[in-house]
Design an enzyme around this catalytic site. Structure first.
Site, PDB file in Angstrom:
ATOM      1  N   ASN A 144       0.826  -1.213   0.000  1.00  0.00           N
ATOM      2  CA  ASN A 144       0.000   0.000   0.000  1.00  0.00           C
ATOM      3  C   ASN A 144       0.861   1.263   0.000  1.00  0.00           C
ATOM      4  O   ASN A 144       0.513   2.254  -0.642  1.00  0.00           O
ATOM      5  CB  ASN A 144      -0.968  -0.007   1.192  1.00  0.00           C
TER       6      ASN A 144
ATOM      7  N   GLY B 126      -4.206  13.534 -10.301  1.00  0.00           N
ATOM      8  CA  GLY B 126      -5.493  14.199 -10.061  1.00  0.00           C
ATOM      9  C   GLY B 126      -5.644  14.479  -8.593  1.00  0.00           C
ATOM     10  O   GLY B 126      -4.695  14.926  -7.933  1.00  0.00           O
TER      11      GLY B 126
ATOM     12  N   CYS C 180      -8.078   2.506   3.263  1.00  0.00           N
ATOM     13  CA  CYS C 180      -6.812   1.762   3.380  1.00  0.00           C
ATOM     14  C   CYS C 180      -5.567   2.602   3.158  1.00  0.00           C
ATOM     15  O   CYS C 180      -4.766   2.758   4.078  1.00  0.00           O
ATOM     16  CB  CYS C 180      -6.822   0.582   2.413  1.00  0.00           C
TER      17      CYS C 180
HETATM   18  C1  UDX Z   1      -6.124  -0.353  -1.852  1.00  0.00           C
HETATM   19  C2  UDX Z   1      -5.131  -1.343  -2.442  1.00  0.00           C
HETATM   20  O1  UDX Z   1      -5.128  -1.222  -3.870  1.00  0.00           O
HETATM   21  C3  UDX Z   1      -5.490  -2.767  -2.050  1.00  0.00           C
HETATM   22  O2  UDX Z   1      -4.512  -3.668  -2.526  1.00  0.00           O
HETATM   23  C4  UDX Z   1      -5.576  -2.854  -0.529  1.00  0.00           C
HETATM   24  O3  UDX Z   1      -5.989  -4.151  -0.135  1.00  0.00           O
HETATM   25  C5  UDX Z   1      -6.553  -1.811   0.014  1.00  0.00           C
HETATM   26  O4  UDX Z   1      -6.180  -0.512  -0.436  1.00  0.00           O
HETATM   27  P1  UDX Z   1      -8.600   0.445  -2.440  1.00  0.00           P
HETATM   28  O5  UDX Z   1      -8.516   1.339  -1.249  1.00  0.00           O
HETATM   29  O6  UDX Z   1      -9.832  -0.352  -2.678  1.00  0.00           O
HETATM   30  O7  UDX Z   1      -7.395  -0.613  -2.430  1.00  0.00           O
HETATM   31  O8  UDX Z   1      -8.387   1.396  -3.703  1.00  0.00           O
HETATM   32  P2  UDX Z   1      -7.420   1.594  -4.947  1.00  0.00           P
HETATM   33  O9  UDX Z   1      -8.124   1.147  -6.168  1.00  0.00           O
HETATM   34  O10 UDX Z   1      -6.064   1.061  -4.724  1.00  0.00           O
HETATM   35  O11 UDX Z   1      -7.378   3.186  -4.964  1.00  0.00           O
HETATM   36  C6  UDX Z   1      -6.989   3.918  -3.814  1.00  0.00           C
HETATM   37  C7  UDX Z   1      -7.092   5.403  -4.050  1.00  0.00           C
HETATM   38  O12 UDX Z   1      -6.093   5.836  -4.941  1.00  0.00           O
HETATM   39  C8  UDX Z   1      -8.420   5.874  -4.641  1.00  0.00           C
HETATM   40  O13 UDX Z   1      -8.809   7.073  -3.994  1.00  0.00           O
HETATM   41  C9  UDX Z   1      -8.092   6.135  -6.092  1.00  0.00           C
HETATM   42  O14 UDX Z   1      -8.923   7.119  -6.668  1.00  0.00           O
HETATM   43  C10 UDX Z   1      -6.647   6.620  -5.992  1.00  0.00           C
HETATM   44  N1  UDX Z   1      -5.856   6.388  -7.201  1.00  0.00           N
HETATM   45  C11 UDX Z   1      -5.637   5.126  -7.648  1.00  0.00           C
HETATM   46  C12 UDX Z   1      -5.293   7.469  -7.859  1.00  0.00           C
HETATM   47  O15 UDX Z   1      -5.459   8.631  -7.463  1.00  0.00           O
HETATM   48  N2  UDX Z   1      -4.540   7.233  -8.980  1.00  0.00           N
HETATM   49  C13 UDX Z   1      -4.308   5.990  -9.465  1.00  0.00           C
HETATM   50  O16 UDX Z   1      -3.606   5.877 -10.474  1.00  0.00           O
HETATM   51  C14 UDX Z   1      -4.868   4.900  -8.780  1.00  0.00           C
END
Ligand code: UDX
Length: 441
Positions: free
Chosen positions: A215, A260, A267
């Protein structure tokens, strides 16, 4: 095999249903009788695509049930998964482990035959070693109860897919030369392993830290592109084109380079803070500096969005109507925990704007967290007579909005794209002023 899953939140319900889908007999246990009653009726108390169907199918097949009784779970199961939350403590960075400890304190005294306790919750490194000692003291079966750590990497919105086709399975064991923990987990996940999922057995500390590190890496990658976006904004470069160029480099890869508004959710923010707290406790202070900067770059994106909104309204948002599209921390979820979208909407409200919010799934949760915002019935309603429209969660329905008809309802046709998700030329052709993060304003 027969297993119990303690905690019926996001992680617990998904794990319970998916393990039943793999053919195991599963009981999901929670102290919240209301939640359990809903689940028994096949209702999932949060939005996760595909999960409710999976829960119902496995209840109907007789492989999945829910209950509140630790006695029943201890009699029924040989494998006990801990899947409770580890939220950030109030007023500090460290994780609050009270729910993990509560499960162990309740469960261990009931374990009077050989059993496996499997931690899935995200915990600070060193937690599992402490639980091993505690289980030894409390469990009548003593050394016949083993503790392993099997961290969960699922993403909200893709939870079922991530659980049934994970990138890897990690199992931390007490003693790599002895014990049955690793073998039992290999047998438990045999279907996934034969599908080709890598199965890694390691020590407890490495398994715990693997989750925190994964993470932290993802958060760092997102903050890296957002830091470069800050340079793009002053250098008149284009952060989206730049991310695409970086992404072609196979050593870097394009995923988690969407700049962005930054990361939020239950998490990433709390896990990097828990890692800072734990690393600091252990005296590994340099990583604290790194992650503090990752966190602060991330929070600056929200401030920047508010500044852009202010600038678009002529320097002040006081008394101005603002339409906000998005409240969830990301699309595919109704979760508003540490949501950048809701945070920006809230800041603008506190500066005196009349903020109208629409989200396809997260309205109820947003209303609970921020009851003083106005909640609209649809995107057009949110944007009616708005001086500026902010797109803060990249739901597909926002990408597909018709800027011509939205423009008829909106006031000044100014759109701020916080997620780089709109097609600039389509909006400009419909006579909108289009502004996004990561380019010169
Ligand atoms: C995350 C981890 O990916 C996962 O492996 C762990 O078990 C829990 O935490 P999650 O919180 O569901 O999962 O979301 P994720 O899809 O990873 O996105 C997290 C945040 O990052 C979101 O707010 C998303 O909008 C942001 N994000 C993600 C970005 O700003 N840019 C990106 O390129 C990817």
């Amino acid at each position: 095999m027969r297993c119990a899953v303690f905690g019926t939140g996001y992680l617990g319900v998904t794990h319970a249903a998916c393990m039943a889908e793999l053919g195991h007999e599963v009981i999901g246990v929670d102290i919240d009788a209301g939640k359990v009653a809903k689940l028994e009726a096949g209702e999932v108390p949060f939005y996760e695509p595909g999960l409710a169907e999976l829960v119902r199918r496995n209840i109907d097949a007789g492989r999945l049930s829910f209950g509140t009784s630790y006695d029943a779970a201890a009699v029924f199961a040989d494998v006990h998964f801990i899947a409770v939350g580890t939220p950030q403590k109030h007023g500090e960075y460290a994780a609050d482990l009270r729910y993990v400890h509560a499960v162990v304190e309740e469960l261990a005294p009931r374990l009077d035959r050989p059993a496996l306790v499997v931690g899935k919750s995200t915990v600070p490194v060193g937690t599992a070693a402490g639980l091993v000692e505690r289980v030894r003291v409390l469990a009548p079966a003593g050394r016949d109860v083993e503790v392993v750590w099997n961290p969960e990497f699922l993403r909200e919105g893709l939870a079922v897919r991530d659980t049934l086709s994970p990138d890897r399975l990690v199992v931390g064991v007490e003693n790599r030369d002895g014990g049955r923990g690793g073998d039992t987990m290999r047998e438990f996940y045999t279907d996934l392993i034969s599908d080709g999922v890598p199965f890694v057995v390691t020590d407890l500390a490495t398994a715990e830290l693997a989750k925190s590190a994964a993470n932290a890496f993802l958060a760092t990658k997102i903050s890296f592109i957002n830091a470069i976006s800050e340079v793009c904004e002053v250098a008149d470069a284009d952060a989206v084109a730049l991310a695409d160029i970086l992404g072609h480099d196979t050593r870097i890869g394009r995923r988690y380079l969407d700049g962005g508004l930054g990361f939020g959710g239950g998490c990433l923010p709390k896990d990097i803070r828990a890692l800072m707290a734990r690393a600091g406790e252990l005296g590994a202070n340099q990583v604290v500096h790194l992650l503090r900067e990752v966190d602060s770059i991330n929070m600056r994106r929200r401030t920047r969005m508010v500044e852009l909104a202010r600038a678009a309204c002529g320097g002040s948002v006081l008394g101005v109507r603002i339409g906000v599209l998005g409240a969830a921390f990301k699309p595919g979820s109704d979760d508003v925990r540490d949501s950048p979208a809701l945070n920006v909407a809230g800041q603008l409200h506190l500066e005196g704007a009349t903020v109208s919010v629409f989200d396809p799934q997260a309205m109820d949760n947003a209303r609970t967290v921020f009851p003083t915002l106005r909640y609209a019935t649809d995107p057009v309603d949110a944007c009616r007579r708005a001086a500026v429209v902010l797109v803060l969660t990249e739901w597909p329905e926002f990408r597909e909005l018709d800027p011509v008809s939205l423009g008829d309802a909106a006031g000044d046709r100014v759109v701020l794209d916080g997620r780089n998700c709109l097609d600039r030329s389509v909006w400009e052709d419909a006579h909108w002023r289009y502004v996004r993060l990561g380019t010169a304003a």
